[in-house]
Scaffold this motif. Structure first.
Motif: not given
Lengths: 113, 113
Positions: B96-112
């Protein structure tokens, strides 16, 4: 070869100036985009450009104008820069079809002082 | 309007464990859901795409699930490594948005280690 390249990587300029960011893709894609990523990391679509059809995000000020000399290039011109324009700007491209991935450039960090 | 929620807090995981990231959306289900990885100073890089009629998708150590009832996608990295440390973004591919992507803000992953 870089798939999507944009220049410059960093841009520092004074308020009121006019500046351009260039973007080129060598993937043969039909659709190109400009995104703005703010300090909260949200990616917001500014423009998409497909076969000379421009789709504008209505929240984008008209000081921002995309210019596409050909299918492989989509440049972003910004007039009368304001402090709030400081952000990272990403160019991207895709085939434009549903369910296809987007390829991003490295980003341009714009700082308006 | 469609909203996407990803955990804004950084996720700290011990090397070798499975990291699980969450992407929730609020309204109608997208036709496709995509996951990207973003490293500091770089543009997002595509990882996986899942269709609305698919429950699960795998690629090497990565697995994505899609539950349209819960309006949620989970992204798993098994046998995590410090090199997996990055910000992971989900994006909804809305017809419905002309195939444009709608984005989340992201999650920062830290592997120790």
């Amino acid at each position: 070869d870089t798939a999507v390249s944009q220049t410059p990587k960093y841009l520092v300029t004074q308020m009121g100036n006019d500046k351009s960011i260039k973007c080129e893709q060598n993937l043969g894609h039909d659709t190109m985009y400009w995104y703005k990523q703010d300090s909260k990391k949200f990616l917001k679509i500014m423009f998409s450009y497909n076969n000379k059809e421009l789709i504008i995000n209505e929240t984008v000020p008209n000081r921002f104008s995309p210019k596409s000399p050909d299918k492989a290039h989509l440049n972003l011109h910004i007039n009368s820069l304001e402090l709030g324009d400081s952000a990272v700007y990403f160019c991207a491209s895709s085939s434009g079809w549903e369910g296809t991935e987007a390829f991003f450039g490295q980003g341009t960090r714009l700082t308006v002082v | 309007s469609q909203k996407i929620e990803q955990n804004s807090e950084a996720l700290n995981i011990q090397e070798g464990k499975t990291a699980t990231l969450t992407c929730n959306y609020t309204n109608y289900s997208p036709a496709y859901l995509q996951w990207y990885r973003q490293d500091p100073g770089r543009g997002p890089v595509f990882l996986l795409l899942i269709r609305e009629n698919e429950k699960e998708k795998r690629k090497e150590r990565l697995k994505v699930t899609f539950d349209t009832t819960l309006k949620q996608s989970l992204f798993h990295i098994t046998a995590s490594q410090p090199a997996d440390s990055a910000t992971y973004l989900c994006a909804l591919d809305m017809i419905r948005s002309n195939y444009q992507l709608i984005w989340g803000a992201g999650t920062k992953l830290i592997i120790k280690p």
